[in-house]
Design an enzyme around this catalytic site. Sequence first.
Site, PDB file in Angstrom:
ATOM      1  N   GLU A 131     119.936 -25.019  76.732  1.00  0.00           N
ATOM      2  CA  GLU A 131     120.485 -25.641  75.655  1.00  0.00           C
ATOM      3  C   GLU A 131     121.377 -24.388  74.959  1.00  0.00           C
ATOM      4  O   GLU A 131     122.640 -24.479  74.566  1.00  0.00           O
ATOM      5  CB  GLU A 131     119.834 -26.152  74.665  1.00  0.00           C
ATOM      6  N   GLU A 132     120.702 -23.364  74.739  1.00  0.00           N
ATOM      7  CA  GLU A 132     121.403 -22.162  74.089  1.00  0.00           C
ATOM      8  C   GLU A 132     122.681 -21.749  74.442  1.00  0.00           C
ATOM      9  O   GLU A 132     123.340 -20.810  73.790  1.00  0.00           O
ATOM     10  CB  GLU A 132     120.142 -21.208  73.600  1.00  0.00           C
TER      11      GLU A 132
ATOM     12  N   HIS B 284     116.929 -18.250  65.121  1.00  0.00           N
ATOM     13  CA  HIS B 284     117.599 -17.234  65.858  1.00  0.00           C
ATOM     14  C   HIS B 284     116.893 -15.802  65.532  1.00  0.00           C
ATOM     15  O   HIS B 284     117.979 -15.030  65.240  1.00  0.00           O
ATOM     16  CB  HIS B 284     118.733 -17.395  65.649  1.00  0.00           C
TER      17      HIS B 284
ATOM     18  N   HIS C 177     114.683 -28.939  73.912  1.00  0.00           N
ATOM     19  CA  HIS C 177     115.054 -28.221  74.842  1.00  0.00           C
ATOM     20  C   HIS C 177     113.926 -26.723  74.762  1.00  0.00           C
ATOM     21  O   HIS C 177     113.651 -26.296  73.699  1.00  0.00           O
ATOM     22  CB  HIS C 177     116.425 -27.414  74.653  1.00  0.00           C
TER      23      HIS C 177
ATOM     24  N   ASP D 104     115.145 -31.087  67.248  1.00  0.00           N
ATOM     25  CA  ASP D 104     115.200 -29.486  67.356  1.00  0.00           C
ATOM     26  C   ASP D 104     114.950 -28.978  65.852  1.00  0.00           C
ATOM     27  O   ASP D 104     114.636 -29.900  65.160  1.00  0.00           O
ATOM     28  CB  ASP D 104     116.723 -29.581  67.756  1.00  0.00           C
TER      29      ASP D 104
END
Length: 380
Positions: A235-236, A344, A66, A258
């Site tokens: 995606e997130e 993140h 993604h 990922d």
Amino acid sequence: MSDTKLDLKLLEELCNAFGPSGFEHEAQRIARDRGSQFADEVLYDRMGSVVFQKGDKGPKIMIAGHVDEIGFVITEIDKQGFLKFHQLGGWWDQTLLTQEVVIRPSEGDEKVVGVIGAPPPHVLTPETRNKVVTMDKMYIDIGCSSAKEVKELGIRVGDPAVPYSEFRTMKRKRKEKKDPEKEDSEEIEREVTIAVAKAFDDRIGVFIALEALRRLSEEGIDHPNTVYFVSTTQEEVGLRGARTAAQMLQPDIGFAVDVDISGDVPGAEGLVQKMGKGVSISAGDGSMIPNPRLRRFVLDVAEENDIRHQPAFLKRGGTDAGVIHITGMGAPSLFLGIPTRHIHSHHGILDLSDVENAVNLIVEVVRRLDDDKAKSFTQL
């Protein structure tokens, strides 16, 4: 790893690009321009995902990374010129204070850099110092003193922002056992290249897909499949681009590439996957149970080709494979990961040797998959 075949200039360009969920076009153009050089055909869905097709026969294999990164959206401009914001994707609030972000104004071409504000300790009461500041109490300071100044910069409610962070690499020498399975194995030293950047989640997956596509093309690798390398969107915020792309493609086999959470930092105890130990081959996560025969096949390919790999498992969270595997009548799917520290956040850290192993694994899997093998994953 000092003589890597990876195109690190492409990785740097992808990671530095602006592209939070829903606003991926800058990063997606980079992916499109690169992938179109090696694809037989380029396809698009209406969510902004881009598909690079290689081959036109045999089982349909979807390999997804993604392109969106976690970020923010401006929700309010106050009278003093400070900006309130909301998250796009999951943030832990404590990673944010005093960090820089870059905003893309809806009016004008100039991006604006701001700082997520925090009061100095001198003005805090003892009670306040011991409290966690939550995101709803934070603001972005862009040096303005009024809402009018902000609007003159072209910033409006709804404009996106991402971490302000630049890609870089570091060389390290690492000692480790030649055979990790043997207690008395001799110790060897290898040079590793560590990369630091925002947006490894998941530009690294897009990069791996593009590098595997490039190798299939440049090396003229023959394979009996129709392979779709997909740069998905959003995606997130709910695996949305992968859902629409998979509906369009109706794959027989699916892979999500990922970042994985690296279990080698304080606080991550209990995770078996570690940075620098190879591509992780997931045994499951919060979004799916991988097809066990497909996973065994991939493990066998890794072992037969001396591709460094490791098991992985996540109790929570998921990847694009979470929607790919339930598309149509179902598509046996698997998550391949790059163990990454500090995902993140503004600065992720990973070992590029894991990335190279992931590219090698995907190429060898594509080379060995065929119609009979694909059918065997679901036969009773």
